[in-house]
Scaffold this motif. Structure first.
Motif, mmCIF file in Angstrom:
data_model
loop_
_atom_site.group_PDB
_atom_site.id
_atom_site.type_symbol
_atom_site.label_atom_id
_atom_site.label_comp_id
_atom_site.label_asym_id
_atom_site.label_seq_id
_atom_site.Cartn_x
_atom_site.Cartn_y
_atom_site.Cartn_z
ATOM 1 N N PRO A 13 0.813 -1.221 0.000
ATOM 2 C CA PRO A 13 0.000 0.000 0.000
ATOM 3 C C PRO A 13 0.845 1.269 0.000
ATOM 4 O O PRO A 13 0.353 2.341 -0.323
ATOM 5 C CB PRO A 13 -0.823 -0.106 1.281
ATOM 6 N N ILE A 14 2.095 1.145 0.362
ATOM 7 C CA ILE A 14 3.012 2.284 0.362
ATOM 8 C C ILE A 14 4.113 1.993 -0.638
ATOM 9 O O ILE A 14 4.742 0.929 -0.604
ATOM 10 C CB ILE A 14 3.620 2.516 1.760
ATOM 11 N N GLY A 15 4.319 2.928 -1.550
ATOM 12 C CA GLY A 15 5.360 2.774 -2.554
ATOM 13 C C GLY A 15 6.474 3.782 -2.326
ATOM 14 O O GLY A 15 6.353 4.692 -1.505
ATOM 15 N N MET A 16 7.546 3.599 -3.069
ATOM 16 C CA MET A 16 8.678 4.515 -2.971
ATOM 17 C C MET A 16 8.831 5.260 -4.286
ATOM 18 O O MET A 16 9.087 4.655 -5.324
ATOM 19 C CB MET A 16 9.969 3.759 -2.663
ATOM 20 N N GLY A 17 8.626 6.568 -4.230
ATOM 21 C CA GLY A 17 8.905 7.410 -5.385
ATOM 22 C C GLY A 17 10.395 7.678 -5.428
ATOM 23 O O GLY A 17 10.975 8.148 -4.455
ATOM 24 N N CYS A 18 11.013 7.367 -6.541
ATOM 25 C CA CYS A 18 12.478 7.424 -6.618
ATOM 26 C C CYS A 18 13.020 8.671 -7.309
ATOM 27 O O CYS A 18 14.228 8.803 -7.476
ATOM 28 C CB CYS A 18 12.982 6.166 -7.323
ATOM 29 N N MET A 19 12.152 9.615 -7.678
ATOM 30 C CA MET A 19 12.586 10.818 -8.383
ATOM 31 C C MET A 19 13.696 11.548 -7.627
ATOM 32 O O MET A 19 14.678 11.987 -8.221
ATOM 33 C CB MET A 19 11.414 11.766 -8.601
ATOM 34 N N GLY A 20 13.563 11.667 -6.311
ATOM 35 C CA GLY A 20 14.542 12.406 -5.516
ATOM 36 C C GLY A 20 15.935 11.804 -5.534
ATOM 37 O O GLY A 20 16.891 12.440 -5.108
ATOM 38 N N LEU A 21 16.061 10.594 -6.057
ATOM 39 C CA LEU A 21 17.377 9.966 -6.164
ATOM 40 C C LEU A 21 18.120 10.438 -7.408
ATOM 41 O O LEU A 21 19.275 10.083 -7.611
ATOM 42 C CB LEU A 21 17.237 8.439 -6.176
ATOM 43 N N SER A 22 17.439 11.228 -8.239
ATOM 44 C CA SER A 22 18.051 11.742 -9.466
ATOM 45 C C SER A 22 17.956 13.251 -9.629
ATOM 46 O O SER A 22 18.749 13.845 -10.346
ATOM 47 C CB SER A 22 17.409 11.083 -10.694
ATOM 48 N N HIS A 23 16.945 13.869 -9.030
ATOM 49 C CA HIS A 23 16.801 15.326 -9.111
ATOM 50 C C HIS A 23 15.628 15.761 -8.249
ATOM 51 O O HIS A 23 14.865 14.944 -7.760
ATOM 52 C CB HIS A 23 16.566 15.789 -10.557
ATOM 53 N N GLY A 24 15.494 17.068 -8.093
ATOM 54 C CA GLY A 24 14.268 17.622 -7.550
ATOM 55 C C GLY A 24 14.268 18.044 -6.098
ATOM 56 O O GLY A 24 13.487 18.906 -5.720
#
Length: 113
Positions: A13-24
């Protein structure tokens, strides 16, 4: 973590958004840290990871795929146990020039059903 069903997909039910590992979100962490973070999330029961082709340092075209490569390396040993969500960018001029609009539309329609 209890699993949930999204259509025929079973995931945490909880996922990991990985965008912050590359930018943002400030400085991009080093690759080893990023891989460790993904693996620790999986160890805690996370089975849903979100990435995108465009997530890369400064969002520069030459960095496309940066985030997908990190996520791919991190989940390599347990890939069959996770759900990956990714996005891609289709250059509309290129698609139109090659006459692929109908192919792309058919693929998108089929993937939604």
């Amino acid at each position: 973590m209890n699993a949930r069903k999204l259509g025929n997909i079973k995931t945490s039910p909880i996922g990991m958004g990985c965008m912050g590992l590359s930018h943002g979100y400030g400085e991009v962490p080093n690759q080893e840290y990023s891989i460790e973070a993904i693996r620790k999330a999986h160890a805690f029961g996370c089975t849903f990871f979100d990435t995108a082709e465009a997530y890369g340092p400064n969002l520069l075209p030459e960095n496309h795929g940066h985030n997908e490569r990190i996520v791919g390396e991190a989940v390599h040993d347990f890939r069959k146990d996770v759900v990956l969500a990714t996005k891609l960018h289709l250059n509309t001029a290129e698609v139109s020039a090659k006459g692929l609009e109908n192919v792309v539309q058919a693929h998108l329609t089929a993937s939604l059903n």
